[in-house]
Design an enzyme around this catalytic site. Structure first.
Site, PDB file in Angstrom:
ATOM      1  N   ASN A 117       0.945  -1.256  -0.154  1.00 29.60           N
ATOM      2  CA  ASN A 117       0.046   0.004  -0.054  1.00 29.60           C
ATOM      3  C   ASN A 117       0.971   1.053  -0.121  1.00 29.60           C
ATOM      4  O   ASN A 117       1.791   1.125   0.582  1.00 29.60           O
ATOM      5  CB  ASN A 117      -1.023   0.003   1.104  1.00 29.60           C
ATOM      6  CG  ASN A 117      -1.863   1.447   1.166  1.00 29.60           C
ATOM      7  OD1 ASN A 117      -2.360   1.433   0.377  1.00 29.60           O
ATOM      8  ND2 ASN A 117      -1.988   1.891   2.500  1.00 29.60           N
ATOM      9  N   HIS A 119       1.158   5.341   1.261  1.00 31.78           N
ATOM     10  CA  HIS A 119       0.371   6.007   2.391  1.00 31.78           C
ATOM     11  C   HIS A 119       0.922   7.281   2.380  1.00 31.78           C
ATOM     12  O   HIS A 119       2.072   7.286   2.374  1.00 31.78           O
ATOM     13  CB  HIS A 119       0.415   5.322   3.650  1.00 31.78           C
ATOM     14  CG  HIS A 119      -0.268   6.309   4.742  1.00 31.78           C
ATOM     15  ND1 HIS A 119      -1.675   6.327   4.664  1.00 31.78           N
ATOM     16  CD2 HIS A 119       0.076   6.950   5.814  1.00 31.78           C
ATOM     17  CE1 HIS A 119      -2.006   7.035   5.858  1.00 31.78           C
ATOM     18  NE2 HIS A 119      -0.999   7.396   6.310  1.00 31.78           N
ATOM     19  N   SER A 146       5.009   6.882   2.473  1.00 32.64           N
ATOM     20  CA  SER A 146       5.733   5.593   2.632  1.00 32.64           C
ATOM     21  C   SER A 146       4.884   4.475   1.797  1.00 32.64           C
ATOM     22  O   SER A 146       3.673   4.612   1.342  1.00 32.64           O
ATOM     23  CB  SER A 146       5.315   5.013   4.209  1.00 32.64           C
ATOM     24  OG  SER A 146       5.736   6.188   4.874  1.00 32.64           O
ATOM     25  N   ASP A 155      -2.180   0.765   8.028  1.00 36.36           N
ATOM     26  CA  ASP A 155      -0.972   1.251   8.000  1.00 36.36           C
ATOM     27  C   ASP A 155       0.158   0.995   8.883  1.00 36.36           C
ATOM     28  O   ASP A 155       1.007   1.821   8.928  1.00 36.36           O
ATOM     29  CB  ASP A 155      -1.285   2.865   7.825  1.00 36.36           C
ATOM     30  CG  ASP A 155      -2.179   3.174   6.949  1.00 36.36           C
ATOM     31  OD1 ASP A 155      -2.489   2.678   5.993  1.00 36.36           O
ATOM     32  OD2 ASP A 155      -2.916   4.355   7.137  1.00 36.36           O
TER      33      ASP A 155
HETATM   34  C1  GRF Z   1      -2.242   8.904  -2.576  1.00 37.57           C
HETATM   35  O1  GRF Z   1      -2.322  10.065  -1.835  1.00 37.57           O
HETATM   36  C2  GRF Z   1      -1.919   8.026  -1.759  1.00 37.57           C
HETATM   37  O2  GRF Z   1      -1.095   7.931  -1.102  1.00 37.57           O
HETATM   38  C3  GRF Z   1      -3.340   7.560  -1.074  1.00 37.57           C
HETATM   39  O3  GRF Z   1      -4.258   7.905  -1.880  1.00 37.57           O
HETATM   40  C4  GRF Z   1      -3.891   8.781  -2.880  1.00 37.57           C
HETATM   41  C5  GRF Z   1      -4.208   8.174  -4.167  1.00 37.57           C
HETATM   42  O4  GRF Z   1      -4.141   8.900  -5.387  1.00 37.57           O
HETATM   43  N1  GRF Z   1      -3.350   6.163  -0.554  1.00 37.57           N
HETATM   44  P1  GRF Z   1      -4.171   8.460  -6.795  1.00 37.57           P
HETATM   45  O5  GRF Z   1      -5.687   7.817  -6.980  1.00 37.57           O
HETATM   46  O6  GRF Z   1      -3.168   7.500  -7.147  1.00 37.57           O
HETATM   47  O7  GRF Z   1      -3.894   9.838  -7.580  1.00 37.57           O
END
Ligand code: GRF
Length: 329
Positions: A117, A119, A146, A155
């Site tokens: 994932n 984050h 991260s 997370d």
């Molecule tokens: C990103 O900020 C990611 O870190 C978080 O959700 C957002 C997704 O953005 N988990 P995108 O759809 O990839 O533009």
């Protein structure tokens, strides 16, 4: 660009990406996968919302898509349907990229070690939502991003990579998020590529092996013919119980060499399980068997057992006496 090494390069890992939104991270993963030498390919982009922007990008790029709204479904049923779509597409890994769903424990357990994932914070700081606002509010010098393994706790899985992003005077959550997003797009493809390549990366394999070998009593590491080796006993009179061999003498294998009980056992394993064992040059003649480490489905517990067995064969009596006594009961 044509891949001139198509026949010799290892198979690419197959990855399903789960999204809920715009999917810019999915797009970064996808375009990186189209660079020469990429370690993974994206076999499916799946979403819990048919309007997720990421789906349209994927479809336009010729990647298979799957959409299923979670509304009116139990969490477990929705997860099962997403999982089935990933498996049907042949996925070996799942990359969550802005997938705004909490996953059911069974699903997380089945993909343990194979689900990543991204984050938008420097974990372990700021799990959950509103990460940028919280970092600015706290007066932090940096926000960041991260990539981590997914475990049941939100997370909280092993952190595989991070990039810190400096917070500027006057930053709002949106301006900071926009810069963090640039960092995200650099980080995720790199970390995913490295992670799926771990099983054929000699540095990673040696690191794991070293941890197991040096956890055994009275062991130390010493090079032998230019390769890492592990000994039991004193620095002066210790004996080797394991050697690390990285594609020596023209073999494609990265392997651990350990002591077998004898030639019969060695020949037996090499004949019946040639995908897992080989007879190493020189060492094989004196009863060392090669356990192939750079192969799919490697069982590290079995590697540990081989190490223990080999250790026990050569360890001095003073060290094994207690263990021998314990075995008698
Ligand atoms: C990103 O900020 C990611 O870190 C978080 O959700 C957002 C997704 O953005 N988990 P995108 O759809 O990839 O533009």
């Amino acid at each position: 660009m044509a891949d001139t090494n198509a026949e010799t390069s290892p198979a690419k890992a197959k990855v399903a990406v789960f999204v809920s939104g715009t999917g810019t991270n999915m797009a970064a993963l996808l375009y990186a996968s189209r660079l020469p030498g990429a370690a993974y390919e994206i076999v499916l982009v799946a979403a819990n919302d048919a309007d997720a922007g990421g789906l349209q990008i994927a479809a336009t790029e010729g990647v298979a898509t799957f959409a299923l709204s979670h509304k009116g479904m139990s969490r477990a049923d929705h997860d099962a349907a997403m999982e089935k779509a990933a498996l049907d597409a042949g996925a070996q890994y799942i990359a969550l990229a802005g997938y705004m769903r909490i996953l059911s424990p069974g699903f997380v357990q089945r993909w343990e070690g194979r689900m990543l994932n991204i984050h938008p914070s420097l974990l372990p700081q700021y799990t959950g939502l509103d990460t940028h606002a919280r970092a600015i509010e706290a007066g932090d010098a940096h926000g960041g991003v991260s990539v981590h393994l997914v475990t049941e706790e939100l997370d909280a899985g092993e952190i595989l990579g991070q990039i810190a992003v400096a917070i500027m005077p006057g930053d709002t959550p949106d301006t900071l998020a926009a810069r963090v997003r640039l960092a995200e797009h650099q980080l995720y493809p790199r970390v995913l590529g490295d992670y799926v390549s771990r099983g054929s990366d000699p540095r990673h394999l040696l690191e794991r092996l070293r941890a197991l070998a040096l956890a055994l009593p009275q062991t130390h590491e010493r090079e032998s013919h230019g390769a890492p080796g592990f000994r039991v006993g004193s620095e002066k009179s210790g004996k080797y119980f394991a050697h690390f061999s990285d594609r020596h003498h023209g073999t494609p294998h990265i392997s651990l060499l350990v002591k077998c009980s004898g030639m019969d056992e060695l020949e037996h394993f090499v004949e019946t399980q040639p995908e897992a064992y080989h007879k190493p040059a020189y060492y094989g003649a004196s009863g060392w068997i090669g356990i192939i480490l750079n192969r799919p489905g490697l069982d590290w517990e079995a590697v540990d057992e081989w190490l223990q067995r080999s250790w026990r064969q050569v360890a001095p009596k003073s060290v094994t006496r207690l263990l021998d006594a314990a075995d008698e009961f």
